[in-house]
Enzyme design. Sequence first.
Site, mmCIF file in Angstrom:
data_model
loop_
_atom_site.group_PDB
_atom_site.id
_atom_site.type_symbol
_atom_site.label_atom_id
_atom_site.label_comp_id
_atom_site.label_asym_id
_atom_site.label_seq_id
_atom_site.Cartn_x
_atom_site.Cartn_y
_atom_site.Cartn_z
ATOM 1 N N GLU A 47 -11.923 0.228 -10.513
ATOM 2 C CA GLU A 47 -11.520 -0.806 -11.478
ATOM 3 C C GLU A 47 -12.388 -0.833 -12.732
ATOM 4 O O GLU A 47 -11.883 -1.011 -13.856
ATOM 5 C CB GLU A 47 -11.517 -2.180 -10.811
ATOM 6 N N ARG A 101 0.660 3.817 -3.258
ATOM 7 C CA ARG A 101 0.046 5.108 -2.969
ATOM 8 C C ARG A 101 1.081 6.218 -2.801
ATOM 9 O O ARG A 101 0.987 7.271 -3.423
ATOM 10 C CB ARG A 101 -0.815 5.027 -1.698
ATOM 11 N N ASP A 114 -4.514 -10.092 -7.974
ATOM 12 C CA ASP A 114 -4.780 -9.236 -9.130
ATOM 13 C C ASP A 114 -3.595 -8.499 -9.731
ATOM 14 O O ASP A 114 -3.202 -8.719 -10.881
ATOM 15 C CB ASP A 114 -5.887 -8.230 -8.781
ATOM 16 N N GLU A 118 0.821 -1.207 0.000
ATOM 17 C CA GLU A 118 0.000 0.000 0.000
ATOM 18 C C GLU A 118 0.859 1.262 0.000
ATOM 19 O O GLU A 118 0.549 2.247 -0.672
ATOM 20 C CB GLU A 118 -0.941 0.004 1.205
#
Length: 551
Positions: free
Chosen positions: A425, A191, A319, A187
């Site tokens: 998405e 980010r 993913d 993360e």
Amino acid sequence: MARGRSSSSSRWRYLHPSYYLKRPKRLALVFISFVFITFAIWDRQSLLREHEDEISKLKEELSRLQDQLREVEGTVGNLGEGISSTNDKVISKDVLGMDPVNKERREKVKEAMLHAWNSYEKYAWGQDELQPQSKNGVNNFGGLGATLVDSLDTLYIMGLEDEFQRAREWVANSLNFNKDYVASVFETTIRVVGGLLSAYDLSGDEIFLEKAKDIADRLLPAWNTPSGIPYNRINLAHGNPHNPGWTGGDSVLADSGTEQLEFIALSQRTGDPKYQQKVENVVTQLQKTFPSDGLLPIFINPHSGTASHSTITFGAMGDSFYEYLLKAWVQGNKTEAVKHYRQMWETSMEGLLSLIRKTTPSSFTYICEKNGDSLSDKMDELACFVPGMLALGSSGYALEKAEKILSLAKEDMSVGTSWNILRPETVESLVYLWRFTGNKTYQDWGWNIFQAFEKNSRIDSGYVGLRDVNTGTKDNMMQSFFLAETLKYLYLLFSPPSLISFDEWVFNTEAHPLRIIPRNDKEQSLGADGKAISRPVIRPFGRKHGRTGNN
């Protein structure tokens, strides 16, 4: 007196015709002089008229160009300045002929961004995320200003200069990574590192690169494992990398395989190879035992580097690993140095095809999850990025295969969840599908999604998610990715493809565009010789690039 009258009379005789009739030579001289004088006067008047006509035409042309310039500035700001300063290109025809419907839609999305940003600035400035209903901020990411850093490139692309500058000052003066906080490597990379690098690539402001290097250096010890597969948690102040207890000591596939774009970019921009070495070693390790169907379980042992027996999914925890295989190839200019990324991705796409099923009787496409030899009819919303990934990857195939992959990307996909937290998405996939097909239906779908957000998720103090889309029950969180990804992708969906072109930029999984920089085989082997790669020059993207209107 007589002399005076005689002199006067002699002067007047030159005006009498009879004087010249008696003297033919003088008459001829007068006639020739008259003709020359007449032509001279006529020619001067003609030149004056032509000059005035030319001036009039130039004024008309100037007026036309000024109107055209105002039209362009009203569409995408100083796009010509931004593009020419970075790529020595002229304004593209698709900008000049931009659809007024899309122009209006862009303005609406920009206004939504301003509403979200102003709410964050008012109630949660410097904190990670805004809780709109209770009008306060919370620090879910260690107090790193996640929403602020995540939003930098969105503000810049939309031409929100004042907002960007205030955010920049906060980064320069208040962003501090020396925190006794156990951070998610994944993360924080996508980010914070990604957000800072993107802001640097767009603006050329060195403060963003300095901050990106600072946080990356704090994350780097996570890769110090026997296999090179990183631990997924680390204390930003003290180090001490480890994995969370719920994984049984394993590392998560997506968490460990989704740092390549950011760390390769950081090595390119700083000239320090250590970041690239760490993340490319991960792929090298996974390549050693890469399965024939290209589908890796979501848990990887950081000591042995081998996959554990666990779920295979294109949703959460799996993913973005597959996404980064493709995008690392794009980032590397699709050259020989990154060919193995593309090969691994194509193998994984063959495995993906084996997971595709259709609902009955509606015939919606969905992607199954796999446990051992059994398939589970489950597809979470994170897997909605797959159509966009397939569209992006289709261009690397031969024609027949490319058409097959793009056709799969265009199939409607169905998700079984009833909650909505403003995820990006689906819109992300619509951007890719629209740019690769030119089909405006994808823009219309995106507009419908945006209107649904405005109707159901917008409140006076920001935007909130829905616990249940059927009942409309609202939560109390404005996710940072709503500003970083969802609104940015919506803005790009209604913008000309030349704005953050796929030929020049690659998006990380948090929608932060990173400039594609030339790479060659020598750079691929920089880990062996330990030599620093040369640092490229990052030219700032036009500050008003993407700006619309006068606000």
